[in-house]
Scaffold this motif. Structure first.
Motif, PDB file in Angstrom:
ATOM      1  N   ALA A  73       0.964  -1.168   0.017  1.00  0.00           N
ATOM      2  CA  ALA A  73       0.162  -0.098   0.080  1.00  0.00           C
ATOM      3  C   ALA A  73       0.854   1.117   0.110  1.00  0.00           C
ATOM      4  O   ALA A  73       1.941   1.335   0.713  1.00  0.00           O
ATOM      5  CB  ALA A  73      -0.998   0.045   1.008  1.00  0.00           C
ATOM      6  N   MET A  74       0.373   2.241  -0.991  1.00  0.00           N
ATOM      7  CA  MET A  74       1.408   3.282  -0.983  1.00  0.00           C
ATOM      8  C   MET A  74       0.711   4.628  -1.020  1.00  0.00           C
ATOM      9  O   MET A  74      -0.490   5.011  -1.375  1.00  0.00           O
ATOM     10  CB  MET A  74       1.970   3.355  -2.430  1.00  0.00           C
ATOM     11  CG  MET A  74       2.468   1.992  -2.983  1.00  0.00           C
ATOM     12  SD  MET A  74       3.188   2.044  -4.730  1.00  0.00           S
ATOM     13  CE  MET A  74       3.883   0.524  -4.673  1.00  0.00           C
ATOM     14  N   PHE A  75       1.438   5.632  -0.267  1.00  0.00           N
ATOM     15  CA  PHE A  75       0.623   6.939   0.178  1.00  0.00           C
ATOM     16  C   PHE A  75       1.542   7.939  -0.229  1.00  0.00           C
ATOM     17  O   PHE A  75       2.832   7.918  -0.206  1.00  0.00           O
ATOM     18  CB  PHE A  75       0.585   6.905   1.607  1.00  0.00           C
ATOM     19  CG  PHE A  75      -0.403   5.782   2.241  1.00  0.00           C
ATOM     20  CD1 PHE A  75      -1.785   5.792   2.008  1.00  0.00           C
ATOM     21  CD2 PHE A  75       0.252   4.515   2.505  1.00  0.00           C
ATOM     22  CE1 PHE A  75      -2.505   4.866   2.183  1.00  0.00           C
ATOM     23  CE2 PHE A  75      -0.758   3.679   2.804  1.00  0.00           C
ATOM     24  CZ  PHE A  75      -1.968   3.719   2.667  1.00  0.00           C
ATOM     25  N   GLY A  76       1.025   8.947  -0.568  1.00  0.00           N
ATOM     26  CA  GLY A  76       1.581  10.346  -0.964  1.00  0.00           C
ATOM     27  C   GLY A  76       2.154  10.198  -2.701  1.00  0.00           C
ATOM     28  O   GLY A  76       3.176  11.420  -2.995  1.00  0.00           O
ATOM     29  N   ILE A  77       1.554   9.468  -3.347  1.00  0.00           N
ATOM     30  CA  ILE A  77       2.207   9.316  -4.739  1.00  0.00           C
ATOM     31  C   ILE A  77       1.872  10.444  -5.567  1.00  0.00           C
ATOM     32  O   ILE A  77       0.688  11.099  -5.543  1.00  0.00           O
ATOM     33  CB  ILE A  77       1.568   8.116  -5.270  1.00  0.00           C
ATOM     34  CG1 ILE A  77       2.185   6.775  -4.461  1.00  0.00           C
ATOM     35  CG2 ILE A  77       2.023   7.942  -6.604  1.00  0.00           C
ATOM     36  CD1 ILE A  77       3.375   6.331  -4.362  1.00  0.00           C
ATOM     37  N   ARG A  78       2.741  10.952  -6.659  1.00  0.00           N
ATOM     38  CA  ARG A  78       2.380  12.111  -7.489  1.00  0.00           C
ATOM     39  C   ARG A  78       3.189  12.029  -8.712  1.00  0.00           C
ATOM     40  O   ARG A  78       3.374  12.802  -9.376  1.00  0.00           O
ATOM     41  CB  ARG A  78       2.425  13.267  -6.854  1.00  0.00           C
ATOM     42  CG  ARG A  78       3.874  13.731  -6.080  1.00  0.00           C
ATOM     43  CD  ARG A  78       3.632  14.789  -5.196  1.00  0.00           C
ATOM     44  NE  ARG A  78       4.777  15.243  -4.355  1.00  0.00           N
ATOM     45  CZ  ARG A  78       5.474  14.522  -3.297  1.00  0.00           C
ATOM     46  NH1 ARG A  78       4.797  13.553  -2.684  1.00  0.00           N
ATOM     47  NH2 ARG A  78       6.642  15.170  -3.170  1.00  0.00           N
ATOM     48  N   SER A  79       4.026  10.647  -8.800  1.00  0.00           N
ATOM     49  CA  SER A  79       4.814  10.275 -10.101  1.00  0.00           C
ATOM     50  C   SER A  79       4.880   8.932 -10.423  1.00  0.00           C
ATOM     51  O   SER A  79       4.979   8.242  -9.515  1.00  0.00           O
ATOM     52  CB  SER A  79       6.310  10.875  -9.654  1.00  0.00           C
ATOM     53  OG  SER A  79       6.998  10.365 -10.809  1.00  0.00           O
ATOM     54  N   GLY A  80       4.536   8.658 -11.463  1.00  0.00           N
ATOM     55  CA  GLY A  80       4.747   7.253 -12.087  1.00  0.00           C
ATOM     56  C   GLY A  80       4.306   7.417 -13.677  1.00  0.00           C
ATOM     57  O   GLY A  80       3.940   8.273 -14.024  1.00  0.00           O
ATOM     58  N   THR A  81       4.378   6.161 -14.188  1.00  0.00           N
ATOM     59  CA  THR A  81       3.892   6.065 -15.631  1.00  0.00           C
ATOM     60  C   THR A  81       2.784   5.456 -15.823  1.00  0.00           C
ATOM     61  O   THR A  81       2.300   4.682 -14.763  1.00  0.00           O
ATOM     62  CB  THR A  81       5.347   5.172 -16.478  1.00  0.00           C
ATOM     63  OG1 THR A  81       5.306   3.987 -15.768  1.00  0.00           O
ATOM     64  CG2 THR A  81       6.508   5.777 -16.297  1.00  0.00           C
ATOM     65  N   LYS A  82       2.179   5.474 -16.996  1.00  0.00           N
ATOM     66  CA  LYS A  82       0.812   4.543 -17.052  1.00  0.00           C
ATOM     67  C   LYS A  82       1.094   3.253 -16.840  1.00  0.00           C
ATOM     68  O   LYS A  82       0.413   2.503 -16.312  1.00  0.00           O
ATOM     69  CB  LYS A  82       0.533   4.963 -18.744  1.00  0.00           C
ATOM     70  CG  LYS A  82      -0.889   4.484 -18.977  1.00  0.00           C
ATOM     71  CD  LYS A  82      -1.251   5.162 -20.080  1.00  0.00           C
ATOM     72  CE  LYS A  82      -2.788   4.554 -20.596  1.00  0.00           C
ATOM     73  NZ  LYS A  82      -3.849   4.648 -19.724  1.00  0.00           N
ATOM     74  N   GLU A  83       2.427   2.679 -17.311  1.00  0.00           N
ATOM     75  CA  GLU A  83       2.479   1.145 -17.177  1.00  0.00           C
ATOM     76  C   GLU A  83       2.709   0.737 -15.748  1.00  0.00           C
ATOM     77  O   GLU A  83       2.246  -0.169 -15.323  1.00  0.00           O
ATOM     78  CB  GLU A  83       4.098   0.854 -17.815  1.00  0.00           C
ATOM     79  CG  GLU A  83       4.103   0.768 -19.379  1.00  0.00           C
ATOM     80  CD  GLU A  83       4.031   2.093 -19.960  1.00  0.00           C
ATOM     81  OE1 GLU A  83       4.427   3.087 -19.217  1.00  0.00           O
ATOM     82  OE2 GLU A  83       3.570   2.324 -21.244  1.00  0.00           O
ATOM     83  N   GLU A  84       3.197   1.685 -14.639  1.00  0.00           N
ATOM     84  CA  GLU A  84       3.143   1.699 -13.505  1.00  0.00           C
ATOM     85  C   GLU A  84       1.778   1.432 -13.001  1.00  0.00           C
ATOM     86  O   GLU A  84       1.463   0.641 -11.865  1.00  0.00           O
ATOM     87  CB  GLU A  84       4.054   2.434 -12.569  1.00  0.00           C
ATOM     88  CG  GLU A  84       5.551   2.320 -12.901  1.00  0.00           C
ATOM     89  CD  GLU A  84       6.302   3.483 -12.225  1.00  0.00           C
ATOM     90  OE1 GLU A  84       6.481   4.600 -12.685  1.00  0.00           O
ATOM     91  OE2 GLU A  84       6.935   3.215 -11.078  1.00  0.00           O
ATOM     92  N   VAL A  85       0.823   2.233 -13.356  1.00  0.00           N
ATOM     93  CA  VAL A  85      -0.449   2.460 -12.699  1.00  0.00           C
ATOM     94  C   VAL A  85      -1.144   1.038 -13.156  1.00  0.00           C
ATOM     95  O   VAL A  85      -1.696   0.384 -12.269  1.00  0.00           O
ATOM     96  CB  VAL A  85      -0.890   3.558 -13.342  1.00  0.00           C
ATOM     97  CG1 VAL A  85      -2.512   3.656 -13.065  1.00  0.00           C
ATOM     98  CG2 VAL A  85      -0.273   5.049 -12.728  1.00  0.00           C
ATOM     99  N   GLU A  86      -0.805   0.444 -14.344  1.00  0.00           N
ATOM    100  CA  GLU A  86      -1.422  -0.390 -14.879  1.00  0.00           C
ATOM    101  C   GLU A  86      -1.105  -1.638 -14.075  1.00  0.00           C
ATOM    102  O   GLU A  86      -1.801  -2.494 -13.659  1.00  0.00           O
ATOM    103  CB  GLU A  86      -1.204  -0.656 -16.348  1.00  0.00           C
ATOM    104  CG  GLU A  86      -2.119   0.119 -17.154  1.00  0.00           C
ATOM    105  CD  GLU A  86      -1.747   0.091 -18.689  1.00  0.00           C
ATOM    106  OE1 GLU A  86      -2.517   1.153 -19.226  1.00  0.00           O
ATOM    107  OE2 GLU A  86      -0.640  -0.246 -19.149  1.00  0.00           O
ATOM    108  N   TYR A  87       0.275  -1.753 -13.872  1.00  0.00           N
ATOM    109  CA  TYR A  87       0.758  -2.990 -12.844  1.00  0.00           C
ATOM    110  C   TYR A  87       0.020  -2.818 -11.740  1.00  0.00           C
ATOM    111  O   TYR A  87      -0.204  -3.910 -10.989  1.00  0.00           O
ATOM    112  CB  TYR A  87       2.467  -2.746 -12.790  1.00  0.00           C
ATOM    113  CG  TYR A  87       2.927  -4.014 -12.073  1.00  0.00           C
ATOM    114  CD1 TYR A  87       3.405  -4.997 -12.722  1.00  0.00           C
ATOM    115  CD2 TYR A  87       3.198  -3.500 -10.795  1.00  0.00           C
ATOM    116  CE1 TYR A  87       3.850  -6.140 -12.093  1.00  0.00           C
ATOM    117  CE2 TYR A  87       3.621  -4.725  -9.735  1.00  0.00           C
ATOM    118  CZ  TYR A  87       4.105  -6.104 -10.632  1.00  0.00           C
ATOM    119  OH  TYR A  87       4.583  -7.001  -9.878  1.00  0.00           O
ATOM    120  N   ALA A  88       0.138  -1.815 -11.018  1.00  0.00           N
ATOM    121  CA  ALA A  88      -0.588  -1.584  -9.684  1.00  0.00           C
ATOM    122  C   ALA A  88      -2.012  -2.123  -9.818  1.00  0.00           C
ATOM    123  O   ALA A  88      -2.198  -2.961  -8.893  1.00  0.00           O
ATOM    124  CB  ALA A  88      -0.269  -0.228  -9.190  1.00  0.00           C
TER     125      ALA A  88
END
Ligand code: AG3
Ligand code: MN
Ligand code: MN
Length: 287
Positions: A164-179
């Motif tokens: 579980a991750m908090f405070g996120i404000r940077s990533g790629t579309k691939e990372e979001v899909e992996y999550a």
């Protein structure tokens, strides 16, 4: 006791105990081998320890003096420059050595870049990984390196650890899909509040490993970190979350990563040192 890969450094100013007797065991990892933007995390552990000299060991709002708690400092790991995988392995082996002589010890790793968190996680084998970070860190590889700091949460999720991750404000579309595909819950910095934290963390299995990538904080609190991102969390947001975890979950280990800088007294290290004292205080004060 002696460890294979550690050497002595500046220590906290109050009396420390041997690792065999400690509840909290500090360990520095002065590594910045995969840093992609601003270098200097190799100075993180020394800067944080130095910044503790500015702090009272008595914590006002807890009415507790952490100098009275059993804390050990085993120094820094001899890192392998440029090799995050091998350095993380040295950290894993060191924490395994520690747990053999003191199974109750809670290792506190001071970084050093975030890639190194794989070491303590592999040594401690937690059921869940709770992380405060500006970044998802879910890339399969970054700059051709699967052990880059931008991949550490991916490597940990591949171990079968809940995240579980908090405070996120940077990533790629691939990372979001992996999550999404892997059931990894994350809360954007804009949406962060205490209720969102408790809702996601309450159902997680224990023990929990807690990792703080210092870049989760608002930039004003952490100007010296490897990959700074505007729009972060406030200091007390994170202290509140730590207090809840200390009271409600078994914590296997803790780290503060991505502290950089080249000058003693850097604001970033002062933020990290205060966070360190609050973690120890929250864990030491009991429910
Ligand atoms: N976990 C991390 N710290 N990740 C940092 C990734 C840096 C991506 N920069 C992208 C720049 C594109 N121009
Ligand atoms: Mn990170
Ligand atoms: Mn980060």
């Amino acid at each position: 006791m002696d460890f294979l890969y550690t050497y002595e450094t500046l220590k906290l100013e109050f009396p420390l105990v041997e690792p065999e007797e400690a509840k909290f065991v500090l360990l520095g990892v002065p590594f910045d081998g995969t840093t992609s933007f601003k270098p200097g995390t190799r100075f993180g552990p020394t800067l944080i320890r130095h910044a503790t000299l500015n702090l009272e060991s008595y914590i006002l709002d807890y009415d507790i003096d952490i100098a009275g708690l059993p804390i050990a400092d085993i120094g820094d790991i001899a890192v392998i420059a440029g090799d995050a995988k091998k350095t993380a392995e040295r950290v894993r082996e060191t924490i395994e050595e520690l747990k053999r002589v003191n199974p109750e010890a809670i290792p506190i790793t001071l970084g050093g870049e975030h890639s190194i968190t794989l070491g303590p996680v592999e040594a401690l084998n937690p059921a869940s990984y709770v992380v405060f970070d500006a970044h998802l860190d879910l890339r399969d590889q970054y700059e051709d390196n699967p052990y880059s700091h931008a991949c550490v949460a991916r490597r940990i999720s591949e171990l079968g650890v809940n995240e579980a991750m908090f405070g996120i404000r940077s990533g790629t579309k691939e990372e979001v899909e992996y999550a999404e595909e892997n059931g990894i819950a994350w809360v954007h910095a804009r949406d962060y509040d205490f209720d969102a934290f408790v809702e996601l963390v309450k159902p997680l299995p224990e023990p929990v490993y807690l990792s703080i990538d210092i870049d989760v904080f608002d930039l004003s609190l952490v100007p010296s970190t490897g990959t700074p991102e505007a729009g972060g969390l406030a200091f007390w947001d994170i202290i509140e979350a730590i207090e809840w975890l200390a009271e409600n979950k078994k914590i296997a280990g803790f780290d503060i990563m991505e502290v950089a800088g080249t000058e003693l007294g850097d604001v970033t290290a002062l933020t990290a040192a205060k966070l360190l004292f609050y973690f120890i205080g929250a864990m030491g004060k009991g429910p």
